[in-house]
Design an enzyme around this catalytic site. Structure first.
Site, PDB file in Angstrom:
ATOM      1  N   LYS A 107       0.813  -1.239   0.000  1.00 32.70           N
ATOM      2  CA  LYS A 107       0.000   0.000   0.000  1.00 32.70           C
ATOM      3  C   LYS A 107       0.832   1.268   0.000  1.00 32.70           C
ATOM      4  O   LYS A 107       0.465   2.269  -0.610  1.00 32.70           O
ATOM      5  CB  LYS A 107      -0.969   0.012   1.177  1.00 32.70           C
ATOM      6  CG  LYS A 107      -0.271   0.029   2.539  1.00 32.70           C
ATOM      7  CD  LYS A 107      -0.733  -1.059   3.431  1.00 32.70           C
ATOM      8  CE  LYS A 107       0.420  -1.517   4.268  1.00 32.70           C
ATOM      9  NZ  LYS A 107       0.083  -2.519   5.234  1.00 32.70           N
ATOM     10  N   VAL A 122      -5.389  -3.103   0.794  1.00 27.82           N
ATOM     11  CA  VAL A 122      -6.370  -2.409   1.651  1.00 27.82           C
ATOM     12  C   VAL A 122      -7.268  -3.442   2.307  1.00 27.82           C
ATOM     13  O   VAL A 122      -7.911  -4.243   1.628  1.00 27.82           O
ATOM     14  CB  VAL A 122      -7.244  -1.428   0.831  1.00 27.82           C
ATOM     15  CG1 VAL A 122      -8.158  -0.629   1.758  1.00 27.82           C
ATOM     16  CG2 VAL A 122      -6.396  -0.510  -0.017  1.00 27.82           C
ATOM     17  N   GLY A 130      -6.586  -6.091   4.155  1.00 31.30           N
ATOM     18  CA  GLY A 130      -6.136  -7.486   4.241  1.00 31.30           C
ATOM     19  C   GLY A 130      -6.965  -8.408   3.367  1.00 31.30           C
ATOM     20  O   GLY A 130      -6.992  -8.281   2.142  1.00 31.30           O
ATOM     21  N   GLY A 155       2.090 -10.591  14.136  1.00 28.23           N
ATOM     22  CA  GLY A 155       2.383 -10.272  12.728  1.00 28.23           C
ATOM     23  C   GLY A 155       1.402  -9.286  12.107  1.00 28.23           C
ATOM     24  O   GLY A 155       1.325  -9.166  10.894  1.00 28.23           O
ATOM     25  N   GLU A 160       3.110  -3.193  11.151  1.00 29.06           N
ATOM     26  CA  GLU A 160       4.120  -2.928  10.138  1.00 29.06           C
ATOM     27  C   GLU A 160       5.509  -3.087  10.762  1.00 29.06           C
ATOM     28  O   GLU A 160       5.657  -3.041  11.990  1.00 29.06           O
ATOM     29  CB  GLU A 160       3.974  -1.481   9.634  1.00 29.06           C
ATOM     30  CG  GLU A 160       2.667  -1.199   8.938  1.00 29.06           C
ATOM     31  CD  GLU A 160       2.449  -2.098   7.733  1.00 29.06           C
ATOM     32  OE1 GLU A 160       3.262  -2.083   6.809  1.00 29.06           O
ATOM     33  OE2 GLU A 160       1.449  -2.848   7.736  1.00 29.06           O
ATOM     34  N   LYS A 188      -4.072   3.503   2.761  1.00 25.64           N
ATOM     35  CA  LYS A 188      -5.207   2.713   2.273  1.00 25.64           C
ATOM     36  C   LYS A 188      -6.337   3.625   1.800  1.00 25.64           C
ATOM     37  O   LYS A 188      -7.008   3.350   0.799  1.00 25.64           O
ATOM     38  CB  LYS A 188      -5.679   1.773   3.382  1.00 25.64           C
ATOM     39  CG  LYS A 188      -4.633   0.701   3.695  1.00 25.64           C
ATOM     40  CD  LYS A 188      -4.894   0.000   5.008  1.00 25.64           C
ATOM     41  CE  LYS A 188      -3.888  -1.115   5.247  1.00 25.64           C
ATOM     42  NZ  LYS A 188      -3.898  -1.637   6.622  1.00 25.64           N
ATOM     43  N   GLY A 211      -2.783  -9.887   9.027  1.00 28.63           N
ATOM     44  CA  GLY A 211      -2.483 -11.275   9.387  1.00 28.63           C
ATOM     45  C   GLY A 211      -2.123 -12.083   8.155  1.00 28.63           C
ATOM     46  O   GLY A 211      -2.555 -11.780   7.034  1.00 28.63           O
TER      47      GLY A 211
END
Ligand code: HSE
Length: 430
Positions: free
Chosen positions: A107, A134, A136, A189, A192, A207, A305
């Site tokens: 992104k 954007v 996930g 996770g 960033e 995003k 994730g």
């Protein structure tokens, strides 16, 4: 891609890259059946090919030389998952120029270099898809571009950062400490590499740039709009607003069309507990889109994730294979706005939290300043005094122009009786 086999090369064997490998391990048979062609993951390039990523992979697929992907004539689609600006941009452009379709979740890069990336894809007659960039795993870009394309869009309100939402949820519902929750989000996770991007709203802003371009046709670089993160939000304000005002706090990206201008901003926002977005908790994201014919639509799912994001990446690959004849990547979209509204001209209700010396006349002085700046007050609450003879005050305003409130707050801040920092949180209107 007229052969019966499609080969995919992956650049970046990190969290999401390993997720893509796992999807191929578990679902390759159905991926191939869905598109009617054998779909192979042919190469995985990363500088580090020795660390165990917790997924099974044939070592013959691994390479440290990115050109094994970019220059392999048998590779049809390149997935870029290294993130960051460079060398990701160079790799993507090279892949496109070599006639390869590109799928990315990057992104930051797309929000910054939209024009060049899209133009290069179109010039080279290849697709550039970035659904995973954007929200996930949530399908957002394709619905905006296709299923909802009959509409003129009126507004987008999005909870688009899983880490920030996770932190705010745990602070609100479990009284957890900011730093403790951030650590868990990093371990899982979600965050960033530099978590200030999550916390200070930059990730949400990137995003929002992508969504605003698709919905309103207007590319607005981040330096042209207001972005505020959640690092100044404290447990006391969350608790008071929840118990006394029935509000929930969320980090929102907002893009809204008003007449010929576009309002675009990112900031923590209080909203009524019964708002649809208020129940979006933990790492989940949701984007609430209003179209002129479809009305409101809310898309909800895991915004961060490994596996959810990898799901969107692989989905993009299948879409490219499935719609071989479709060659245009997200555009051209005609701008539907003439100008970007300055944050000072936007209108909100405000939550104002400040500490004052607990003595007669102070409240009156403050309300007079607000009145002189055209701000009308919905409620004012004085909490019991602190030990240092200061009293916390919470004021909720009616809807007012941002610049009026900023001017008034600057004046209130100059009063000797006002101690510490004044906190201002915007409240979502109807
Ligand atoms: N750091 C991002 C988040 C990952 O927390 O939402 C998904 O873009």
């Amino acid at each position: 891609m007229d052969k019966n086999e499609v080969n995919i090369g992956l650049i970046g064997f990190g969290t999401i890259g390993a997720g893509v490998v796992e999807i191929f391990n578990k679902n390759q048979d159905i991926l191939s059946k869905k598109v009617g062609k054998q779909v192979n993951l042919k190469k995985v390039a990363d500088l580090d090919i020795t660390t165990d990523r917790g997924v099974k992979i044939d070592s013959k697929l691994l390479t440290t030389n990115v050109n094994d992907v970019l220059e392999d004539e048998d590779i049809d689609i390149v997935i870029e998952l290294i993130g960051g600006y460079e060398p990701a941009k160079t790799f993507i452009l090279k892949a496109m120029k070599n006639g390869k379709h590109v799928v990315s979740a990057n992104k930051a890069l797309i929000a910054k270099h939209w024009e060049e990336l899209i133009a290069t894809a179109n010039e080279n007659n290849v697709r550039f898809s970035f659904e995973a960039s954007v929200g996930g795993g949530i399908p957002l870009l394709q619905p905006l571009n296709e299923s909802l394309a009959a509409n003129r869009f009126e507004a987008i309100y999005g909870i688009m950062n899983g880490t920030a939402n996770y932190i705010l949820t745990k602070m609100s519902l479990e009284g957890s400490k900011f730093d403790d929750v951030l650590k868990i989000a990093q371990e899982k996770g979600y965050a960033e590499a530099d978590p200030t991007f999550d916390i200070e709203g930059h990730d949400t802003a990137q995003k929002l740039i992508i969504l605003a371009k698709l919905a309103f046709g207007e590319y607005v670089p981040q330096e042209n709009f207001y972005v505020e993160g959640i690092s100044q939000i404290n447990a006391e304000d969350i608790e008071f607003a929840s118990k006394e005002l029935n509000y929930v706090i969320k980090l929102l990206g907002i893009a809204k069309k008003t007449e010929d201008s576009l309002e675009i901003r990112v900031h923590p926002t209080f909203m009524e507990k019964n708002h649809l977005l208020a129940s979006v908790n933990d790492v989940f994201n949701a984007v609430y889109i209003v179209g002129d014919f479809v009305g409101p639509v809310m898309l909800y799912g895991q915004g961060a994730g490994r596996m959810a994001t990898a799901s969107a990446v692989v989905g993009d690959c299948l879409d490219i294979i499935f719609n071989e004849s479709k060659r245009i990547s997200y555009g051209p979209v005609i701008s539907q706005v003439n100008k970007i509204k300055d944050i000072g001209d936007t209108i909100s209700k405000f939550y104002i939290s400040l500490n004052v010396l607990d003595k007669p006349g102070v409240l009156q002085t403050i309300t007079k300043i607000l009145d002189k700046n055209g701000i009308s007050i919905e409620s004012i609450t004085q909490k019991s005094s602190l030990e240092n003879e200061e009293a916390p005050i919470i004021i909720v305003s009616h809807e007012t122009k941002e610049k009026n409130i900023q001017e008034a707050i600057a004046k209130v801040n100059d009063l000797d009786e006002v101690k510490g920092e004044i906190k201002l949180i915007r409240i979502l209107g109807d």
